[in-house]
Design an enzyme around this catalytic site. Structure first.
Site, PDB file in Angstrom:
ATOM      1  N   ASP A 111      38.964  85.768 -89.865  1.00  6.70           N
ATOM      2  CA  ASP A 111      40.382  85.768 -90.220  1.00  6.70           C
ATOM      3  C   ASP A 111      41.135  86.430 -89.076  1.00  6.70           C
ATOM      4  O   ASP A 111      41.062  87.651 -88.882  1.00  6.70           O
ATOM      5  CB  ASP A 111      40.549  86.560 -91.531  1.00  6.70           C
ATOM      6  CG  ASP A 111      41.973  86.552 -92.052  1.00  6.70           C
ATOM      7  OD1 ASP A 111      42.900  86.310 -91.247  1.00  6.70           O
ATOM      8  OD2 ASP A 111      42.141  86.817 -93.260  1.00  6.70           O
ATOM      9  N   HIS A 112      41.863  85.621 -88.341  1.00  8.08           N
ATOM     10  CA  HIS A 112      42.500  86.148 -87.133  1.00  8.08           C
ATOM     11  C   HIS A 112      43.706  87.038 -87.449  1.00  8.08           C
ATOM     12  O   HIS A 112      44.324  87.601 -86.556  1.00  8.08           O
ATOM     13  CB  HIS A 112      42.923  84.986 -86.227  1.00  8.08           C
ATOM     14  CG  HIS A 112      42.946  85.340 -84.770  1.00  8.08           C
ATOM     15  ND1 HIS A 112      42.960  86.635 -84.302  1.00  8.08           N
ATOM     16  CD2 HIS A 112      42.947  84.560 -83.659  1.00  8.08           C
ATOM     17  CE1 HIS A 112      42.981  86.638 -82.990  1.00  8.08           C
ATOM     18  NE2 HIS A 112      42.974  85.393 -82.559  1.00  8.08           N
ATOM     19  N   ARG A 113      44.025  87.201 -88.726  1.00  6.84           N
ATOM     20  CA  ARG A 113      45.087  88.164 -89.054  1.00  6.84           C
ATOM     21  C   ARG A 113      44.599  89.586 -88.849  1.00  6.84           C
ATOM     22  O   ARG A 113      45.387  90.492 -88.640  1.00  6.84           O
ATOM     23  CB  ARG A 113      45.531  87.989 -90.512  1.00  6.84           C
ATOM     24  CG  ARG A 113      46.272  86.700 -90.780  1.00  6.84           C
ATOM     25  CD  ARG A 113      46.569  86.538 -92.245  1.00  6.84           C
ATOM     26  NE  ARG A 113      45.353  86.512 -93.046  1.00  6.84           N
ATOM     27  CZ  ARG A 113      45.328  86.409 -94.372  1.00  6.84           C
ATOM     28  NH1 ARG A 113      46.467  86.361 -95.045  1.00  6.84           N
ATOM     29  NH2 ARG A 113      44.196  86.360 -95.033  1.00  6.84           N
TER      30      ARG A 113
END
Ligand code: CAO
Length: 473
Positions: free
Chosen positions: A445-447
Site C-alpha cells: 500500500d503506497h499510502r
C-alpha cells in the site's frame, strides 16, 4: 366527452412486437403526440403517440405482452374538448418507426410546428443530453427529434446538473451510438440528472430500464466520496446468445473474497516489486530434512521457511507491519507478527493466520501450516483462526507460474506472492551456474509503504532465503 382508442399501427413487416414500456398511467393527462406505449420488434422501437390530447382512462395492454397484428387496442383516452384535434402526423410517427428503415428521413416542417411547446422542449433537451438509440428503426425517431437540436442547445443548460458526464478519451461524446432507452427512462434520467451513457442497461438486449437509473443513483449516493470519476458499471450480457450457459450461485467465501478484493483494489494504491531468491542451498537443506520430517509426521515445504524469513524481515522493517488509521492522521504500529497464508480450497480462497511466527520453530510452523491448510480445505477454520494477520503470503509455488501481482489484504499493508522456483543460469563472476531461483513479488500500500521500505524488506528477504543461517542472526 368523446373517447378515443389508440391501436397498434401497421407493423411494417415485423411478425411480432413486444410492449416494452408504458410511460403513462390511468388518470394521466397527455398532450398531443405524447408517447403512450413503446413497442419493440426485432429491429426497431416504436413509440405510439397520443393522437389527441386528453386523459388516460384505460391501458389495455401490459408490459411484456406480445402482439402479432395491427389494430390491437392499446390505450383509451378521454379527449379533452379543446383538444379534439388530430395528431400532426400520427401515421408518420408510427409507420416510420415500424417500417424500420435504416436511412434517416427529414422531419416535415408542419410536424415541428404542430408539436406543443412542452413536448418539443422535452424532446429537444432529451436529445441534447442523451442522444438516441441503437435500433435500426429508431433512426426516424432520432431524425424527427434531431430537427429540434438547435432549440436543444439553448435549453439544455436549464436542466439539472448531471451527476457526472465524463468525456471519452478521444474527446468524442460517449453518447454517440448505443444508448437504448425509452422515453419514460429518458424522462426519469433527466429528472434525476443522470447521463444515460453512464448507466448499464439490464433489459432485453441491454435496454436501459427505470430500475437501472434508480440503481445507478443509489450506487452513486453510496459510493465513497472521492475526487475521481465513478467506477463504470459492467453491463450484464446475455451469454446465452453465444452458446450454452448456466447461472450458478457463488459460494459465501467467493462472495466475501470478491467484496474484499474489490474494496482493496479500490482503496489501496498498489505497487508491486519483484525479485528472485536463490534457494539452491535452502532446497538442499529442505530435502535433507525429509527423513526427519517423516519421523516427526511433519513436512518441511518451502512455505514454513518463507514464513519465518518474512517474520524476521518484518521485525527489521516495521513499516510493513502497520495499518492505516481511518482518521487519516495516524497509523497503528503492530508489535506482534501474525502472518496470513492464502489457501486454495474447493469453496474458494481462505486466509488462516499463523500467530507469533517470530516465536515459533520451523518444525512448529510446518506442523501449523499443514494443520491450518487441512482445516481450511475441510471448511473447519474458526473465525478466530482467520483474524489478526499483519501480512499475507500467497504461495502458488506448487501450482506454477513465473510471477503475479497479489492484492493487498487490507487493512494489512503488504502481501508476498511466491511463484514456482526454476533452475536458472546465474553469473558467478567467472561462469554461469545453474541456481534454483524462487520468484517473489511484493505488493504494498503506497499510502504508507514507500518504495525504499519495500525494497529494503525484499532485499533482506532475498538474503535470508539465500542463506537461511541468517535467520539466526
Ligand atoms: N517452487 C517450487 N516448488 C514448490 C514451491 C515453489 N515455490 N512451493 C511449494 N513447492 C512444492 C514443494 O516443494 C512440495 O513438493 P515436494 O513434496 O516435492 O517437496 C509441494 O510443492 C508442496 O506443496 P503444498 O501445496 O502441499 O504445500 P506448500 O506448503 O507449498 O503450500 C499452501 C501450502 C496452503 C500455501 C498451498 O497448498 C496452497 O493452497 N497454495 C495456493 C495459495 C493460493 O491460492 N494463492 C492465491 C491467492 S490469490 O488468488
Amino acid at each position: 366527452m368523446a373517447t378515443e382508442i389508440i391501436k397498434v399501427p401497421d407493423l411494417g413487416g415485423a411478425e411480432e412486437v413486444e410492449v416494452i414500456e408504458i410511460p403513462i398511467a390511468v388518470g394521466d393527462t397527455v398532450a398531443l403526440d405524447d408517447t403512450l406505449v413503446v413497442l419493440e420488434s426485432d429491429k426497431a422501437t416504436m413509440e405510439i403517440p397520443a393522437s389527441k390530447a386528453g386523459k388516460i382512462i384505460a391501458i389495455l395492454v401490459t408490459e411484456g405482452q406480445r402482439i402479432d397484428k395491427e389494430g390491437v387496442p392499446l390505450v383509451e383516452i378521454e379527449v379533452s374538448g379543446e383538444a379534439e384535434q388530430t395528431a400532426s402526423v400520427p401515421e408518420e410517427k408510427t409507420s416510420a418507426v415500424s417500417a424500420a428503415p435504416t436511412k434517416p428521413t427529414e422531419t416535415p416542417a408542419h410536424k415541428k410546428s404542430a408539436a406543443t411547446p412542452a413536448a418539443s422542449e422535452t424532446d429537444a433537451v432529451a436529445d441534447a443530453g442523451a442522444e438516441d438509440v441503437p435500433g435500426d428503426g429508431d433512426q426516424d425517431r432520432i431524425t424527427s427529434r434531431g430537427a429540434d437540436q438547435k432549440t436543444a442547445a439553448t435549453k439544455a443548460p436549464t436542466q439539472p446538473q448531471s451527476v457526472d458526464a465524463p468525456p471519452a478519451a478521444n474527446g468524442k461524446s460517449l453518447a454517440d451510438g448505443d444508448i437504448y432507452a425509452g422515453p419514460a427512462v429518458r424522462q426519469l434520467a433527466r429528472e434525476l440528472g443522470v447521463e444515460l451513457r453512464n448507466v448499464s442497461g439490464t433489459g432485453p438486449r441491454g435496454r436501459l430500464l427505470k430500475d437501472d437509473v434508480h440503481g445507478f443513483v443509489k450506487q452513486r449516493i453510496n459510493a465513497p466520496q472521492s475526487g475521481g470519476a465513478a467506477v463504470p458499471g459492467v453491463p450484464d450480457i446475455d451469454f446465452g446468445q453465444f452458446g450454452e450457459v448456466e447461472q450458478v450461485a457463488m459460494t459465501k467465501i467467493g462472495k466475501l473474497t470478491a467484496a474484499n478484493m474489490h474494496r482493496s483494489w479500490l482503496n489501496v494504491p498498489h505497487v508491486t516489486q519483484f525479485d528472485d531468491a536463490d534457494i539452491t542451498e535452502l532446497e538442499a537443506f529442505r530435502q535433507s530434512l525429509k527423513p526427519e520430517g517423516e519421523a516427526r509426521g511433519a513436512k518441511m515445504t518451502p512455505v514454513p521457511i518463507i514464513l519465518k524469513a518474512c517474520a524476521v524481515a518484518l521485525a527489521s522493517n516495521p513499516v510493513l507491519n502497520r495499518a492505516l488509521h481511518s482518521d487519516g492522521e495516524h497509523y497503528m504500529q503492530k508489535h506482534y507478527i501474525h502472518i496470513g497464508l492464502a489457501v486454495d480450497t474447493p469453496r474458494g480462497l481462505v486466509v488462516p493466520v499463523v500467530r507469533d511466527v517470530n516465536k515459533k520453530t520451523l518444525w512448529q510452523l510446518a506442523a501449523e501450516v499443514a494443520e491450518l491448510a487441512d482445516k481450511a480445505r475441510d471448511g473447519k477454520l474458526t473465525v478466530n483462526e482467520m483474524q489478526g494477520g499483519c501480512f499475507t503470503i500467497s504461495s502458488l509455488g506448487a501450482i506454477g507460474g513465473k510471477g503475479f501481482t497479489p492484492i493487498v489484504n487490507t487493512p494489512e499493508v503488504a502481501i508476498l506472492g511466491v511463484s514456482k522456483a526454476h533452475i536458472k543460469p546465474l553469473w558467478n563472476g567467472r561462469e554461469f551456474e545453474p541456481r534454483n531461483m524462487l520468484p517473489l513479488s511484493l505488493s504494498y500500500d503506497h499510502r504508507i509503504v514507500n518504495g525504499g521500505d519495500a525494497g529494503r524488506f525484499m532485499t533482506e528477504l532475498v538474503a535470508l532465503l539465500g542463506d537461511i543461517r541468517r535467520l539466526l542472526l
